[in-house]
Design an enzyme around this catalytic site. Sequence first.
Site, short mmCIF file in Angstrom:
data_model
loop_
_atom_site.label_atom_id
_atom_site.label_comp_id
_atom_site.label_asym_id
_atom_site.label_seq_id
_atom_site.Cartn_x
_atom_site.Cartn_y
_atom_site.Cartn_z
N ARG A 238 47.46 27.78 29.24
CA ARG A 238 46.18 28.43 28.97
C ARG A 238 46.40 29.52 27.93
NH1 ARG A 238 44.48 24.59 31.06
NH2 ARG A 238 42.99 24.38 32.77
N GLU A 267 38.20 29.00 23.16
CA GLU A 267 38.14 27.57 22.82
C GLU A 267 36.70 27.12 22.76
OE1 GLU A 267 40.61 25.31 25.49
OE2 GLU A 267 42.39 26.46 24.99
N HIS A 286 43.61 21.48 22.69
CA HIS A 286 43.67 21.37 24.17
C HIS A 286 43.67 19.90 24.59
CE1 HIS A 286 42.73 23.69 28.10
NE2 HIS A 286 43.47 22.63 28.35
C1 DGY Z 1 44.34 20.90 32.78
O1 DGY Z 1 44.27 19.88 33.47
O2 DGY Z 1 44.37 22.03 33.26
C2 DGY Z 1 44.38 20.69 31.34
O3 DGY Z 1 44.48 21.87 30.65
C3 DGY Z 1 43.17 19.89 30.92
O4 DGY Z 1 43.57 18.90 30.08
#
Ligand code: DGY
Length: 320
Positions: A238, A267, A286
């Site tokens: 993240r 984002e 992402h």
């Molecule tokens: C998640 O699953 O947390 C990813 O970041 C989404 O693709």
Amino acid sequence: MKKKIYVTRQLPDEVMERLHEQFEVKVWNDPDEPVPRNVLLEEVADVDGLFCMLSETIDEEVFQHAPQLKIVANLAVGYNNIDIGAAKNRNITVTNTPGVLTETTADLTFALLMATARRLVETSEIVRNGEWGAWAPMHFTGQDIHGKTLGIVGLGRIGEAVAKRATGFDMNILYHNRSRNEQAEARIGAKYSEMDDLLQRSDYIVLLLPYSTSNHHLIGKREIDLMKEDAIVINTSRGGLVDEDALYEALEQRKIWGAGLDVFEQEPLPKDDRLLTSKYVTVSPHIGSASIATRLQMCHLVCDNLIHVLSGDEPLTPVT
Ligand code: DGY
């Protein structure tokens, strides 16, 4: 009578068909834009279940508007978009999608590491722009991957899958977790390291831990100052884990060598974000879990969780 659910984004046909068989379904129909907050608040008024994405903040305000809500089923393994405490206070089950995306996310993490180290995106642009000059010994040179030290911050499922890939490159693997993972150490030969020690010794620092307010800007100026001059930071977890201003400054001042980022504090990343002006940053939008097969599996796991909980069974993958 069928239970009612709200789905915050158009899903592949096979998933929508499955949902329609089981539930009375309302869905936000714009395939590209997330559901506006006011629409979300209206739509949840009479639903029993919510199928949501990481782009929606699911908090006390949503719960106040959704008096019947029993389950929030998130299409992601990360769940920092959901106020877990508020859900718990209201006895609302929260589920995520662990396991099914492990290998795919590890693939992307390793791909981003390799692309950053060997300047794949930057040099591809050079070729496309007709700027590929005569061969020269040190043109387009990057960093080796084989034999280098990989520092994994967060040796969970995905961290271990990345480490497994790194063993094929004869990498020396360090990791830092809140507590030691001795089984993983034995399986993949990773060595536990204190955080500062890992930052000082690693050629690649890969962030693979869940984000919460308690680890906001885990990697800031102090941490970057500890890194080697040729260190590369990879983040597929993240964006909030990294202080992007500190990272940008460090890259431009050549305090570290590069960064591969799949996730960002904001984002989508705005086109004029200054990170995009740095040739030392490799970016992707992402896409950690974004293989066709894995995204379908994630969708089906969300369906399974909704079906289980709304028929009175235990969730398959609850967030605890
Ligand atoms: C998640 O699953 O947390 C990813 O970041 C989404 O693709």
